[in-house]
Motif scaffolding. Structure first.
Motif, PDB file in Angstrom:
ATOM      1  N   ALA A 175      30.373  25.186 -25.287  1.00 25.79           N
ATOM      2  CA  ALA A 175      30.431  24.090 -24.310  1.00 25.79           C
ATOM      3  C   ALA A 175      29.449  22.985 -24.640  1.00 25.79           C
ATOM      4  O   ALA A 175      29.376  21.994 -23.931  1.00 25.79           O
ATOM      5  CB  ALA A 175      30.155  24.623 -22.910  1.00 25.79           C
ATOM      6  N   THR A 176      28.681  23.152 -25.715  1.00 25.86           N
ATOM      7  CA  THR A 176      27.658  22.152 -26.042  1.00 25.86           C
ATOM      8  C   THR A 176      28.048  21.388 -27.287  1.00 25.86           C
ATOM      9  O   THR A 176      27.841  21.868 -28.389  1.00 25.86           O
ATOM     10  CB  THR A 176      26.313  22.850 -26.308  1.00 25.86           C
ATOM     11  N   PRO A 177      28.633  20.209 -27.143  1.00 31.09           N
ATOM     12  CA  PRO A 177      28.956  19.437 -28.340  1.00 31.09           C
ATOM     13  C   PRO A 177      27.694  19.007 -29.065  1.00 31.09           C
ATOM     14  O   PRO A 177      26.607  19.006 -28.483  1.00 31.09           O
ATOM     15  CB  PRO A 177      29.714  18.233 -27.783  1.00 31.09           C
ATOM     16  N   TYR A 179      26.460  16.235 -30.023  1.00 33.70           N
ATOM     17  CA  TYR A 179      25.616  15.125 -29.578  1.00 33.70           C
ATOM     18  C   TYR A 179      24.806  15.505 -28.355  1.00 33.70           C
ATOM     19  O   TYR A 179      23.832  14.844 -28.031  1.00 33.70           O
ATOM     20  CB  TYR A 179      26.440  13.855 -29.329  1.00 33.70           C
ATOM     21  N   VAL A 180      25.197  16.577 -27.645  1.00 37.46           N
ATOM     22  CA  VAL A 180      24.380  17.057 -26.534  1.00 37.46           C
ATOM     23  C   VAL A 180      23.255  17.953 -27.047  1.00 37.46           C
ATOM     24  O   VAL A 180      22.089  17.733 -26.741  1.00 37.46           O
ATOM     25  CB  VAL A 180      25.251  17.812 -25.506  1.00 37.46           C
ATOM     26  N   SER A 181      23.621  18.940 -27.879  1.00 34.96           N
ATOM     27  CA  SER A 181      22.573  19.856 -28.341  1.00 34.96           C
ATOM     28  C   SER A 181      21.577  19.118 -29.227  1.00 34.96           C
ATOM     29  O   SER A 181      20.374  19.358 -29.139  1.00 34.96           O
ATOM     30  CB  SER A 181      23.172  21.056 -29.069  1.00 34.96           C
ATOM     31  N   VAL A 183      20.674  15.971 -29.073  1.00 33.03           N
ATOM     32  CA  VAL A 183      19.774  15.178 -28.232  1.00 33.03           C
ATOM     33  C   VAL A 183      18.745  16.075 -27.570  1.00 33.03           C
ATOM     34  O   VAL A 183      17.543  15.770 -27.544  1.00 33.03           O
ATOM     35  CB  VAL A 183      20.606  14.398 -27.179  1.00 33.03           C
ATOM     36  N   ILE A 184      19.199  17.219 -27.057  1.00 35.42           N
ATOM     37  CA  ILE A 184      18.253  18.112 -26.377  1.00 35.42           C
ATOM     38  C   ILE A 184      17.232  18.668 -27.372  1.00 35.42           C
ATOM     39  O   ILE A 184      16.030  18.694 -27.099  1.00 35.42           O
ATOM     40  CB  ILE A 184      19.009  19.249 -25.665  1.00 35.42           C
ATOM     41  N   TYR A 225      27.564  24.798 -32.315  1.00 31.52           N
ATOM     42  CA  TYR A 225      28.851  24.479 -31.710  1.00 31.52           C
ATOM     43  C   TYR A 225      29.957  25.330 -32.326  1.00 31.52           C
ATOM     44  O   TYR A 225      30.828  25.841 -31.625  1.00 31.52           O
ATOM     45  CB  TYR A 225      29.150  22.992 -31.886  1.00 31.52           C
TER      46      TYR A 225
ATOM     47  N   THR B 422      36.754  16.031 -22.360  1.00 25.92           N
ATOM     48  CA  THR B 422      35.464  15.486 -21.935  1.00 25.92           C
ATOM     49  C   THR B 422      34.553  15.304 -23.145  1.00 25.92           C
ATOM     50  O   THR B 422      33.882  14.280 -23.284  1.00 25.92           O
ATOM     51  CB  THR B 422      34.803  16.448 -20.934  1.00 25.92           C
ATOM     52  N   ILE B 423      34.564  16.307 -24.028  1.00 26.22           N
ATOM     53  CA  ILE B 423      33.741  16.206 -25.238  1.00 26.22           C
ATOM     54  C   ILE B 423      34.209  15.028 -26.099  1.00 26.22           C
ATOM     55  O   ILE B 423      33.395  14.256 -26.608  1.00 26.22           O
ATOM     56  CB  ILE B 423      33.806  17.525 -26.032  1.00 26.22           C
ATOM     57  N   ALA B 464      23.284  14.186 -21.060  1.00 23.50           N
ATOM     58  CA  ALA B 464      23.604  15.288 -21.978  1.00 23.50           C
ATOM     59  C   ALA B 464      23.715  16.595 -21.209  1.00 23.50           C
ATOM     60  O   ALA B 464      24.680  17.357 -21.372  1.00 23.50           O
ATOM     61  CB  ALA B 464      22.537  15.395 -23.064  1.00 23.50           C
ATOM     62  N   VAL B 465      22.747  16.835 -20.325  1.00 27.63           N
ATOM     63  CA  VAL B 465      22.777  18.078 -19.556  1.00 27.63           C
ATOM     64  C   VAL B 465      23.982  18.078 -18.600  1.00 27.63           C
ATOM     65  O   VAL B 465      24.655  19.106 -18.420  1.00 27.63           O
ATOM     66  CB  VAL B 465      21.451  18.261 -18.787  1.00 27.63           C
ATOM     67  N   LEU B 467      26.908  16.606 -19.020  1.00 29.79           N
ATOM     68  CA  LEU B 467      28.116  16.883 -19.790  1.00 29.79           C
ATOM     69  C   LEU B 467      28.199  18.368 -20.125  1.00 29.79           C
ATOM     70  O   LEU B 467      29.254  18.998 -20.004  1.00 29.79           O
ATOM     71  CB  LEU B 467      28.093  16.055 -21.070  1.00 29.79           C
ATOM     72  N   LEU B 468      27.046  18.924 -20.501  1.00 18.97           N
ATOM     73  CA  LEU B 468      26.993  20.349 -20.826  1.00 18.97           C
ATOM     74  C   LEU B 468      27.453  21.185 -19.632  1.00 18.97           C
ATOM     75  O   LEU B 468      28.280  22.083 -19.767  1.00 18.97           O
ATOM     76  CB  LEU B 468      25.553  20.693 -21.226  1.00 18.97           C
ATOM     77  N   VAL B 471      31.338  20.814 -18.945  1.00 20.59           N
ATOM     78  CA  VAL B 471      32.177  21.519 -19.919  1.00 20.59           C
ATOM     79  C   VAL B 471      31.998  23.033 -19.783  1.00 20.59           C
ATOM     80  O   VAL B 471      32.963  23.794 -19.847  1.00 20.59           O
ATOM     81  CB  VAL B 471      31.851  21.046 -21.348  1.00 20.59           C
TER      82      VAL B 471
END
Lengths: 348, 488
Positions: A175-177, A179-181, A183-184, A225, B422-423, B464-465, B467-468, B471
């Motif tokens: 569930a973590t694309p 660009y999310v992971s 950035v985190i 991912y 969404t991604i 970011a969080v 969206l996480l 999903v």
């Protein structure tokens, strides 16, 4: 088998041709050409200047002819200007007359010139692919064992606590694309806000000398991912094998649990994940584009973004050929590998 | 006004939360380690023939995990409940909890109603039997309600999402608003971004963009995939070969390259997205027409008026969707006239249209492959043979025999695919394609925030969080649905 591979190669070639033609068509639409002319010439060009610029450089010929030129089955364009200078696809002013070729296209091994980087497309793609190859290699080294271990451990005893916690981990990771992971990770491990600063937030220096500090975060970001999906497939295949009759027989005979998992179950459970891993490689390509942009690692994905953003037609075509070949080749390998790994198909 | 801390007056609770979480983590790790070792449960057989077993070490650790989890959740709940009443006195979390009050109420009402009537609600009701499904549904509905109340009704947002507030550039979460007047909300709860806008308000405004596009795009992709996949699987032969080749062709494209080629202002100028919309949006209409016709063609007196009404409304929606300012395609050189502007129900921003169309275009081939596979499998069943013997037409069999029996996997895939969409939307925003750069959607915000990531990470972390979690919620929901649909 040979016939099967030949047929698949034929379909591959046809697909690659169709796809490159689509890319060719989209990049050669007039507004795109106009943008190209204005970025190459200057932004205040009049419409006539744009037309003559494009006309001189063979951009306004009919689409099939241009495509044939790119392929190398039609002679390249030559423009004799009024003042006597000659512009041509295959040579420039300095080329001696007897070395001037008529055909120069992909078939002749000539991938054209990049308008952004002012360099040979073949050379650019080769160097950038090598960089991305390095990234992909480490991604696979990290991702595959991790995913298989998680999947096998979770699938060993379905419904156990270990299974539930590992399944949660793999759902979260799918569930973590990137660009999310990414950035985190950068925020937590590389920023001054959290104060951890364990890694570097940019992988530019990893292009020459990759080390743990500057290369681990991008590799981890891509791996995570893809990992979840492979782990879930491995788990599904492992649970299926663990409920099979022969495993029950082995348990009733008193074989130890470790031996059952490693000697009897694992081999059969790993057939399905193999295809999944192969099919996952094209998806990694997306991750590569995102991560290379995020971490500023100038590899193949970065080139894709540059070429597409500037409508660099020939570079974009080469990029799409490479990615299409990667997609289709991995499909082919996964099909062949499936046949070789699965004794039930191999023998019959 | 002073700078808010995260938990404000409730900060003494932090110690307990940290303790509970630490115990929980340690216990879970211990539990996993213990599960590797074979358990020898101490069983005792008494003289009267009864047996007793103590639950052993793993039982003891299981109990600790259970209680630690309850305590952790209770403290988290306490933060939220206290926050609703105390507002910003309970820090940033309290302030957010209070702002989100409409969402909490809507969620509680939804859950109360659903759990009360769950036996009458079919598959949806069964969702409330599975914990995973309930958690997933909760996360998804949180964002749906948050998007609705925040993006449409402006009840959650504290400041205007586009205006810049002087002195608030890159300020950390909880910074008081400089020069705030009496009527204004006094703080930037999640800080300011690099253009001095309120991150909190943009977050919930952006949620609506995602919640608005993703399900519809997925629905359209399903319509296309089903309408083409059923005949491909059912008839097979040359039709199947051609359609499968086309689907594989699109799937062989790297998604990002396709986006970069399709979602540019130059392509919008050529009108290609409009043509694609023209083709892709007609599929729901075709689907509905065939669906109803196949069912009711034996009763023409009922079928004809039904089709006229349904297709009439559908055609109007379709034409409103594809035409803007009285033209379907308007390029600098030519225009194709469409629905006149006075009849046009709504207009779609061309940038949004191109995003929508390309997301549908990317998703449809995968759905096609799934539906085709299911149709290939189901067409060999006895009930299909029975329908064929009865003399039913092929479309009746496909849409009223095969499709309802394929619904389980399709519903599960629908949930997963909304997550994937969404991604994809986030990816588009991340590369700055399609939506305008001031759009509050999460991908665009992450893109804007990533440049200053190593100094001011809060502006990028919040979307970011979010969206996480959205999903993740969709994935958990799909998992719960899969579990429950396999059970019967």
């Amino acid at each position: 088998m040979g016939l099967f591979i030949l047929r698949r190669l034929g379909v591959m070639l046809l697909t690659a041709l169709c796809l490159t033609f689509i890319v060719f068509w989209l990049t050669n639409l007039y507004p795109n050409l106009e943008k190209l002319a204005k970025t190459q010439g200057n932004f205040r060009m009049s419409d006539e200047a744009v037309t003559s610029y494009l006309d001189d450089r063979g951009y306004l010929e009919p689409l099939p002819i241009k495509f044939a030129q790119w392929l190398g089955v039609a002679p390249g364009w030559v423009t004799q200007k009024d003042d006597g200078t000659v512009l041509a696809r295959c040579y420039n002013e300095e080329t001696p007359v007897d070395e001037r070729r008529r055909f120069c296209g992909v078939l002749q091994g000539d991938w054209g010139k990049s308008t952004v980087f002012k360099d040979d497309v073949g050379a650019i793609v080769a160097t950038r692919l090598a960089l991305t190859g390095k990234l992909m290699f480490w991604v696979l080294v990290l991702m595959v064992p991790m995913a298989l271990a998680v999947g096998v451990l979770a699938g060993m005893k379905e419904g156990s606590k270990l299974d539930r916690s590992l399944s949660t981990v793999s759902i979260v990771s799918t569930a973590t694309p990137e660009y999310v992971s990414g950035v985190i990770f950068i925020a937590v491990f590389a920023s001054s806000a959290f104060g951890l600063k364990w890694f570097k937030g940019s992988a530019t220096s990893a292009m020459e000398s990759a080390n743990f500090e500057n290369f681990f975060l991008p590799v981890l970001t891509i791996s995570l991912y893809g990992m979840g999906y492979i782990a879930r497939m491995t788990r599904a295949s492992m649970t299926e094998v663990m409920t099979a009759q022969y495993i029950r027989t082995a348990r009733l005979k008193g074989v130890s649990f470790g031996n059952i998992v490693f000697k009897h179950a694992l081999r059969n459970a790993l057939i399905a994940p193999f295809t999944v891993i192969m099919l996952q490689i094209p998806w990694l390509l997306n991750g590569v584009v995102i991560v290379e942009t995020l971490f500023n690692y100038k590899g193949f994905g970065w080139v894709l973004v540059q070429a597409a953003g500037n409508n660099d037609i020939e570079l974009l075509l080469a990029v799409s050929v490479v990615s299409v070949v990667v997609v289709l080749l991995t499909q082919l390998i996964s099909d062949i590998g499936y046949v070789f790994l699965n004794p039930r198909i191999r023998i019959s | 006004m002073e700078h808010l801390t995260w938990t404000g007056a409730l900060s003494p609770l932090n110690l307990f939360l940290a303790l509970a979480v630490a115990v929980l983590v340690i216990a879970i790790v211990a539990q996993i380690l213990v599960s590797f070792a074979p358990s020898d449960d101490g069983r005792a057989v008494y003289a009267d023939g009864s047996m007793a077993a103590d639950r052993g070490l793993s039982g003891f650790i299981g109990m600790i995990v259970h209680y630690a989890l309850i305590v952790t959740l209770a403290i988290a709940l306490l933060y939220a409940v206290a926050g609703i009443f105390m507002g910003t006195d309970a820090g940033i979390i309290g302030g957010m909890a209070q702002q989100l009050l409409p969402v909490w109420i809507a969620l509680i009402v939804t859950y109360a109603l659903s759990i009360t009537f769950k036996r009458k609600l079919g598959l949806y009701g069964k969702l409330f039997d599975s914990t995973v499904g309930m958690i997933g549904f909760g996360l998804v509905m949180f964002w749906v309600y948050a998007g609705f109340f925040g993006g449409v009704l402006d009840m959650i947002t504290t400041h205007d999402t586009l205006s810049q507030y002087s002195g608030m550039k890159n300020k950390s979460p909880g910074t008081p608003l400089r020069g705030a007047e009496a009527g204004d909300f006094q703080w930037f709860l999640l800080g300011g971004d690099n253009l001095a806008r309120d991150v909190f308000s943009r977050l919930f405004d952006g949620a609506w963009v995602v919640v608005k596009i993703a399900p519809f795009a997925t629905l359209f992709a399903f319509m296309v995939g089903i309408t083409l996949g059923l005949p491909a699987g059912y008839y097979g032969g040359r039709l199947d070969t051609i359609l499968s080749f086309l689907a594989n062709l699109i799937l062989a494209f790297p998604v990002i390259l396709l986006f970069y080629l399709l979602v540019t202002p130059e392509i919008v100028q050529t009108g290609i997205p409009n043509y694609m919309a023209l083709v892709l949006f007609v599929f729901p209409l075709v689907f509905l027409a065939i669906l109803l016709n196949a069912r009711f063609y034996t009763q023409p007196s009922f079928r004809t008026p039904l089709l006229i009404v349904v297709l009439g409304v559908g055609a109007w929606l379709y034409l409103s969707l594809v035409s803007t300012d009285g033209a379907i395609v308007a390029t600098p050189t030519y225009a194709i006239p469409g629905l006149p502007a006075m009849l046009d129900g709504f207009d779609i921003d061309p940038n949004l249209l191109v995003v929508f169309v390309s997301v549908v275009f990317v998703n449809a081939p995968t759905v096609f492959r799934i539906v085709r596979g299911l149709a290939l499998d189901i067409k060999t069943r006895d009930y299909v043979a029975a329908a064929q013997t009865r003399g039913e037409g092929p479309w009746y069999i496909m849409l009223w025999e095969i499709l309802p029996n394929a619904r389980g996997p399709l519903i599960v895939d629908f949930c997963l695919r909304i997550g994937y969409t969404t991604i994809l939307l986030g990816t588009l925003g991340f590369f700055g394609l399609g939506l305008a750069s001031e759009s509050p959607d999460w991908g665009t915000t992450i893109n804007a925030g990533r440049r200053l990531l190593s100094i001011y990470p809060h502006a990028a972390i919040a979307p970011a969080v979010s969206l996480l979690t959205l999903v993740l919620g969709l994935n958990l929901l799909a998992d719960g649905l899969r579990e429950e649909s396999l059970r019967d």
